[in-house]
Design an enzyme around this catalytic site. Sequence first.
Site, short mmCIF file in Angstrom:
data_model
loop_
_atom_site.label_atom_id
_atom_site.label_comp_id
_atom_site.label_asym_id
_atom_site.label_seq_id
_atom_site.Cartn_x
_atom_site.Cartn_y
_atom_site.Cartn_z
CG ASN A 147 -1.71 1.04 1.63
OD1 ASN A 147 -1.92 1.99 0.49
ND2 ASN A 147 -2.20 1.59 2.89
CE LYS B 211 -0.20 3.75 4.54
NZ LYS B 211 0.17 3.23 6.06
CG HIS C 280 -5.82 2.18 5.72
ND1 HIS C 280 -5.14 2.81 6.28
CD2 HIS C 280 -4.88 1.42 5.02
CE1 HIS C 280 -4.57 2.96 5.90
NE2 HIS C 280 -3.97 1.32 5.26
CD GLU D 18 -2.55 5.62 6.27
OE1 GLU D 18 -2.70 5.75 5.60
OE2 GLU D 18 -2.03 5.36 7.26
CD GLU E 116 -3.64 -2.32 7.29
OE1 GLU E 116 -2.35 -2.56 6.69
OE2 GLU E 116 -4.49 -1.36 7.07
N GLY F 13 2.41 2.69 10.35
CA GLY F 13 3.21 3.69 10.45
C GLY F 13 3.98 4.40 12.32
CB SER G 287 5.34 -1.34 11.69
OG SER G 287 4.27 -0.88 12.35
P1 PGA Z 1 3.26 0.94 8.20
O1 PGA Z 1 1.37 0.19 6.54
O2 PGA Z 1 3.47 -0.74 7.19
O3 PGA Z 1 3.59 2.02 6.76
O4 PGA Z 1 3.21 0.46 9.18
C1 PGA Z 1 0.30 -0.21 7.00
C2 PGA Z 1 -0.84 -0.15 6.08
O5 PGA Z 1 -1.19 0.98 6.46
O6 PGA Z 1 -1.40 -0.11 5.36
#
Ligand code: PGA
Length: 257
Positions: free
Chosen positions: A12, A14, A99, A101, A171, A177, A217
Amino acid sequence: MRESGRPIFAANWKMNKGPPETAEFVRRFRDRLDPSEERTTVFFPPAVSLGAFREAAAGRPDLELGVQDVHEVESGAHTGAIAARMAAGAGATWGLAGHSERRREFGDDDARVAAKVQRLLEAGLRPVLCVGETLKEREEGALRAVLARQVSAVAPALSRDERSLLVFAYEPVWAIGTGRSASGEDVAEAHEILRAEIAGVAGDELARGTAILYGGSVKPDNTAGLLDAPGVDGVLVGGASLDPESFARICESAGAR
Ligand code: PGA
């Protein structure tokens, strides 16, 4: 791991990588990692880079393509939005929905997420439904309730065939992140709860065959351990998927297990 399944490695990106950076990534990644029957690999670039990805990945059908977000209606006066059918026309065969976000920054609530999953399915895209609790919800002991709510907002309205196409991504919001991945035990527990909730809606057999990814992460050095956690069928990777070498190493964890 599901009996029939090979692990799914999903990237992903983003709001990173426009068309030139996307083409450059694909060029380096395809040189670095040969196709393999051992895994499914899916990239979610920004929508403006779908075409560049498809072009750069020509001849490599193992590098599958998805859209990060679609609007919850089919078409119309929604400036700046992208419809599921347009993403399909641009070469996507997968789509993310829910997601955290999107839920947090854009107000995607459960009803909207459910509508987006419907639009993805109607357009022939395979939805990856992201679910997961915030740190506060976890500390309040609300993990099961949150996952139950997020599953029941989407799954009951789908037909059996549609449900069989759904992939889940657990998640935990506190792991995204932050560099703080969930432990193998946390992930196994959450995946078990999630699978039980899916079984409650769709039956045991379908729940057993449903892929549940872990995201938050994920890095080259923790992937193999996460994939070994019971009930984990793949990973959804943000930050560590932006570098071809790093994501290639993550994908190689399929063979290393
Ligand atoms: P990250 O994001 O690996 O940077 O923690 C994962 C995600 O949001 O799908």
